[in-house]
Design an enzyme around this catalytic site. Sequence first.
Site, PDB file in Angstrom:
ATOM      1  CE  LYS C 644      -4.012   0.482   2.245  1.00 46.53           C
ATOM      2  NZ  LYS C 644      -5.010   0.663   3.315  1.00 46.53           N
ATOM      3  CD  GLN C 649       8.625   5.178  -1.215  1.00 50.87           C
ATOM      4  OE1 GLN C 649       8.387   4.032  -0.843  1.00 50.87           O
ATOM      5  NE2 GLN C 649       9.831   5.707  -1.187  1.00 50.87           N
ATOM      6  CE  LYS C 712      17.125  -5.357  -7.617  1.00 55.15           C
ATOM      7  NZ  LYS C 712      16.872  -5.534  -9.072  1.00 55.15           N
ATOM      8  N   GLY C 713      14.931  -0.415  -2.903  1.00 53.73           N
ATOM      9  CA  GLY C 713      14.664   1.023  -2.751  1.00 53.73           C
ATOM     10  C   GLY C 713      13.736   1.490  -3.847  1.00 53.73           C
ATOM     11  N   GLY C 715      11.880   5.065  -3.606  1.00 52.91           N
ATOM     12  CA  GLY C 715      11.530   6.486  -3.650  1.00 52.91           C
ATOM     13  C   GLY C 715      12.091   7.220  -4.848  1.00 52.91           C
ATOM     14  CD  GLU C 716      16.125   8.996  -4.206  1.00 52.84           C
ATOM     15  OE1 GLU C 716      15.797   9.962  -4.909  1.00 52.84           O
ATOM     16  OE2 GLU C 716      16.522   9.107  -3.036  1.00 52.84           O
TER      17      GLU C 716
END
Lengths: 216, 327, 749
Positions: C644, C649, C712-713, C715-716
């Site tokens: 969610k 994001q 792995k992330g 946001g970017e």
Amino acid sequence: MARNKKTDGVDESTEPGSFAPNKARRTFLKKSSALVALALTPPPVLKAAEMEDQVTAAFEKVKITLHVNGTRHKLAVEPRVTLLDLLREDLKLTGTKKGCDYGQCGACTVHVDGKRVLSCLSLAVMQNGRKITTIEGLADGEKLHPLQEAFIKHDGLQCGYCTPGQIMSAVACIREGQAGSEPEIREYMSGNICRCGAYPNIVNAIMEVNQSGQKV
Amino acid sequence: MNQFQYIQPAKQKAAIDALTKDAKAMFIAGGTNLLDLMKRGLAAPEKLVDINKLPLKKIEFNNNGLRIGALALNSEVAQDKLVREKQPLLVQALEAGASGQLRNMATMGGNILQRTRCPYFYDIALPCNKREPGSGCGALAGFNRMHAIFGFSDKCIAVHPSDMSVALAALDATVVVAGPQGERQILFTDLHRLPGDQPEKDTILERNELILAIDIPDKPFAQKVHYLKARDRASYAFALVSVAAALATDKNIITAARIAMGGVAHKPWRLFEAEKFLEGKPVSEANFRSAAELAMQGAKAFNHNAYKLKLAPNSIAAALKAAAGIA
Amino acid sequence: MEKAFFDQDNNDNSLDRVDGRLKVTGAATYAAEYQLPNVTHAVLVTSTIAKGRITSLDSKLAEQAPGVLAVISHVNSPGVPAYGSSPAMPQRATLGTPLRVFHDNLIYFSGQPVAVIVADTWQRAEFAASLVKVQYEKEPHQTNLEANLSRAALPANVQRDKNSRYHDYDRGNPEELNTAAVKIEATYKIPTEHHNPLEPHAIIAHWEAPDKLTLYDKTQVIKGTQGNLARAFKLPLENVKVQAKFIGGAFGSGIRVWPHVMAATLAAKKVQRPVKLVLPRELMFTSVGSRPETIQHITMGATKDGKLTTITHEAVAHTSTYEEHTERTILATRMLYDCPHVSTRYRLVNLDVNTPTWMRGPGEVTGVYALESAMDELAYALQMDPLELRRRNHADSDPEKNLPWSSKSLKECYAKGAAHFGWHKRNPEPRSMRQGQMLVGYGMASSTFGVHRNYAKSRAVFQADGKVIVQSATSDIGPGTGTAMTRIAADTLSLSPAFIRFDLGESTLPDAPGQTGSTTVSSVGSAVKVACEALKQKLLQLAVNTPNSTLYNTNPADLSVEQGRIFKTGNPATGVTYTEILKQNNLPQLEVTEESKPGAEWQKYSMSAFGAHFVEVHVNPTTGEVRVKRVVTCAGVGKVINHKTARSQSIGGVVGGIGMALTEESVMDHRFGRYVTGDFANYHVPVHVDIPPIDVFFIDEHDPHVNPVGAKGLGEIAIVGVAAAVANAVFQATGKRIRDLPITPDKLI
């Protein structure tokens, strides 16, 4: 703050007060202040400030009554204090947010007599006698307002800073009858900026509450 | 923001007298622009005269047309049944402006009197003749993407920002104002000034004159209307160019046309020549195009707003088409 | 348990944001909202010139104004001890000396703080600030990147570091371009952009004792801020406390210790009371960094059947005169596609402006915009479907590092995104698709962002009441750090999330890196996982060592846990709860602290996240207005911890990318060196009606190499490539290739 006049990139250090706003300010200082006269007497600045307080209290503050989230507040405020600053600084109701202070973001949205307005562009003295509802006054005790529930359920928030304004605006949007479709919600919610980009989730939350027919 | 005195007179005369007596006093109604100006040091009244107690909120209709009190809120007017029925162009323009919250605060009179959004006006570190006469026009050789293509002077190229005013200009509205000498009526198109040598003056009103109401005559062009607003984002942004178009037709012949533009001049810009051209001509895209081109005569662009020379006629033609109901 | 970890297609299994209730009720406390007795209010006076020196600063009137407690400037600053030795506070990837606040009379940019007013109320401080009269001796300034390209240079910090990745890079022979069957060449520009989080930067600085400082600060880097302030004021680290429990967005603006933080800290020292300083919106444009303006030149060569042979990519960005800010602009070009001949160049031009900084997707978002726009141009030059061109040049391993990917599902992203979007319905011919009057365009772009990981620590405490408190000094600028950590802790401990409380936002908690570069889950999440695993093992060990337990002397390997209950695998009837074990052992609580850091896996694999965006735009041919009508975004980001919040994001990244593509631009009037778009009325971020429905998909990736969590992330990468996808859609709709963002109506009409 900028104080220098410039023409075509040439910086002329100006005679202070060579244009209107400054002049007005200076004249005001000169004229209206028994206060400044006091302050100009040099004893330590702190002390002058204290004396100043009393004078200001007597001459500059205006007595008002506000009904905020059902509580009556009798207050004395400087006319220049906005409703937003009064809520945040004096009443410690920091749920209403200052995002821009110029009416360009919607984070400070509250209800005044049931209407959504921007508290940053409202002087507190001009709200005398009115009923103010902030985000802190929306829930029924522990029971969240349906839109608060829906914002959590649909994840209509990230950093949370625009959230109180979004919710106050959303409640008004439904009450105004402007939440009938997704495009309509988007248009009538466009005064509330969300930099994290929770928009689609916010729209879903409002749609759901509006369609549920719950009283908001 | 400086300190100031605050009064809230209950009588019109007291309000006007307060400004007459005190050169540093200003009226405040919705406050949505004035507070913004005060916060940035562009206005520094020593006394604020809150006019919200005055009975100027009424919206009424008589044989001559619609009268809207100056203190009626933008949202109240836009939602008013009578207004929606009689003046849909005004409703469209109101709803194209600002946001739900601002429309709940902004009054009709205040909307008319809002000041330009030129960034040079707003930053007191930059030159601006409107803010500080004689300091120069920052926008003239600066960033002027939003600026005027008509009616500017070498002292000021700012534009008037209101959407509502564009519709009122098109609709042959008049404003009723009161001053120490009594009331007078001003044709809406005469209210706002061109900058000339005095860009600091936005309108022909005296500082102690108060707008009481707006009269919109009941005319045959009030129903075939369209307000087109081109902007950088789809809402909550000032117009790059806007067009208020109103037409009356008889069997496909235009009997009356009213057109005004926003975002192109220091005042709502009425397109009299184009209107005259259209009257008596059939409804057609070609005629609308011709009218638009006629309207553009005399337009001149600066470094960053040449696009308006194309956007404006495109928008005029499109608004007229939409008003006429042709695809 | 493992099932719960891989539920990305199952929304219902997601946790609601753990701090949602606080945020929707207004009870979440942001930096300026702490109630400190005796608090005072500070307002900055900032320079109106871009370069020169202060010749006089007259604060007499201000000092005498009602309520004013102090006016602090270079004339009377209590001083920052470390300013004597330069550089005071060097920071990674930034070489130079951070602006020394109120240190001397030098002006480096317009908007630089020259004084701070402290008063008993904000209104009084703000008014007094308008009474300060500053006179300057002005020197000619340079703020125009394009006009200063001749000064573009390899950053000095790169020159000094032979391991830097920003050195000139050549793979194969870029001269091969000359012989390529099909070539394109183009220059792309991105203006300065500002983070503009809704919460303006704010701080309350409080010297609790002459050598004890507490800051309530809007910072993404709690421990870093603590360290910086301790070094600056030469205090023991533990004497500086930093608190940032709620952060109203930042997107990179909260990574560094900015001048206003020092100003407030100095002011608090001077008045010996807590000082609150909130930046007004217009100062958000000159106080907390920006995305650097960039000019990028790309050439591409390919064979007739669409195999890339050459890419050259030159990027020039701006920095300030006192610091060098570098970012990964050209790095993606070396690895996103399989191409034998690649060269990249990275240059900076120093200007009389404040130092730029990392902004969401830093580097990649800039470089990939250019690269993915160029790929679209190449596809048209080849008369090939843009998606097919990307498929043909898929990099099966990292062509720069010559390492296998730890995992990669870009092809799956292409397939899933294209299918869901209906890419096959696209007619590539520009201006060929219409809906009513509107010109319709479909565009797509790939995205990538490197996987990073930092050292982090976490403490996990099992309490007698059955609750687990998990802690780390990380922060949450909005992604839902607490929610993700709660999920990781709950799943690791086999407990309901309701029993977990995650504490963050305080420098007294175990070390965590800043919330930067999409590293929070990979770093802090790993530490949380390791700590919770250790806690679980400790509980299991305790269970089998407790004589009166039914599990006494069982081999821990034969035990299972469900909902906080330990039992012999296959025999749930024999169980004992965590709480009972503590009780049986008379323990008030059980605590572990563990650390987690990257290891040798980084030498064996290349680690990146990949994705693809598909965008439909409608362009109004009358006005040139572009509206995004729908977006499908798909990414492979390793393990998705909480679907969610992850979905949110991704949506947020797309919204940021739409702003970048269509509306965001900070315009400077170079005659004055001042921004003329310094508020939300002129700096347009998207509003509700600009944003269509956005469909988000994640490709299920099991990546055992990246970190213990396998994430792995996100946001970017969520924003990387979006602007190119929009721009490419605009081209297909209109036939116009707009290469300088944002694509505003004036450029299309």
